[in-house]
Motif scaffolding. Structure first.
Motif, short mmCIF file in Angstrom:
data_model
loop_
_atom_site.label_atom_id
_atom_site.label_comp_id
_atom_site.label_asym_id
_atom_site.label_seq_id
_atom_site.Cartn_x
_atom_site.Cartn_y
_atom_site.Cartn_z
N GLN A 31 -29.80 27.20 -12.11
CA GLN A 31 -28.82 26.25 -11.60
C GLN A 31 -29.11 24.91 -12.25
O GLN A 31 -30.25 24.44 -12.25
CB GLN A 31 -28.88 26.17 -10.08
N VAL A 32 -28.07 24.32 -12.82
CA VAL A 32 -28.20 23.09 -13.60
C VAL A 32 -27.01 22.18 -13.35
O VAL A 32 -26.10 22.53 -12.61
CB VAL A 32 -28.30 23.41 -15.12
N VAL A 33 -26.99 21.05 -13.97
CA VAL A 33 -25.92 20.04 -13.99
C VAL A 33 -25.86 19.29 -12.65
O VAL A 33 -25.76 19.92 -11.59
CB VAL A 33 -24.54 20.65 -14.34
N PRO A 34 -25.92 17.97 -12.73
CA PRO A 34 -25.83 17.17 -11.51
C PRO A 34 -24.50 17.38 -10.79
O PRO A 34 -23.48 17.65 -11.41
CB PRO A 34 -25.93 15.73 -12.02
N GLY A 35 -24.53 17.22 -9.49
CA GLY A 35 -23.33 17.36 -8.68
C GLY A 35 -23.64 18.00 -7.36
O GLY A 35 -24.79 17.99 -6.90
N VAL A 36 -22.63 18.58 -6.74
CA VAL A 36 -22.79 19.21 -5.44
C VAL A 36 -23.83 20.31 -5.53
O VAL A 36 -23.75 21.17 -6.41
CB VAL A 36 -21.43 19.79 -4.96
N ARG A 37 -24.79 20.29 -4.62
CA ARG A 37 -25.85 21.29 -4.63
C ARG A 37 -25.36 22.59 -4.03
O ARG A 37 -24.72 22.63 -2.99
CB ARG A 37 -27.05 20.78 -3.85
#
Length: 119
Positions: A61-67
């Motif tokens: 799981q990667v990329v900033p944003g909603v967890r």
């Protein structure tokens, strides 16, 4: 919490990449390179809003944003090992892989082109 992937030894990566580029990778090469480049992606794009799957080797799981915590994540990218390695090394562009149907991406933030290639 699952252990994070770690980049592989540079010498092992070089040998595996040579075999991959020669068109004769072993299954162990594909596993090593897949996990190595997913680990680099985790470092380049920390976050949990996109799940990148390269079956049967690994998913991150990667990329900033909603967890994402349960069930299907809001954004998913799935591809095979050969395509992932080619995109990570710059031998295949993200847009070309998508257009050819070699990778499937759905949801917000599922475009990994800002993070690729990884080397």
């Amino acid at each position: 919490m699952p252990a994070r992937l770690r980049p592989a030894d540079p010498c092992e990566v070089a040998v595996a990449l040579d075999r991959f580029r020669a068109g004769d990778p072993e299954r162990a090469d594909l596993r090593l390179l897949t996990k190595h480049f997913l680990a680099l992606l985790e470092l380049r794009a920390p976050g949990r809003s996109v799940e990148v799957r390269v079956p049967p080797y690994a998913a991150v799981q990667v990329v900033p944003g909603v967890r994402h915590t349960r069930g299907t994540p809001p954004a998913v990218v799935e591809t095979d090992a050969g395509t992932w390695i080619a995109m990570a090394t710059g031998e295949l562009a993200w847009t070309d892989a998508e257009a050819a149907g070699r990778t499937r991406a759905s949801g917000e933030r599922a475009d990994l082109s800002p993070y690729l290639p990884l080397i």
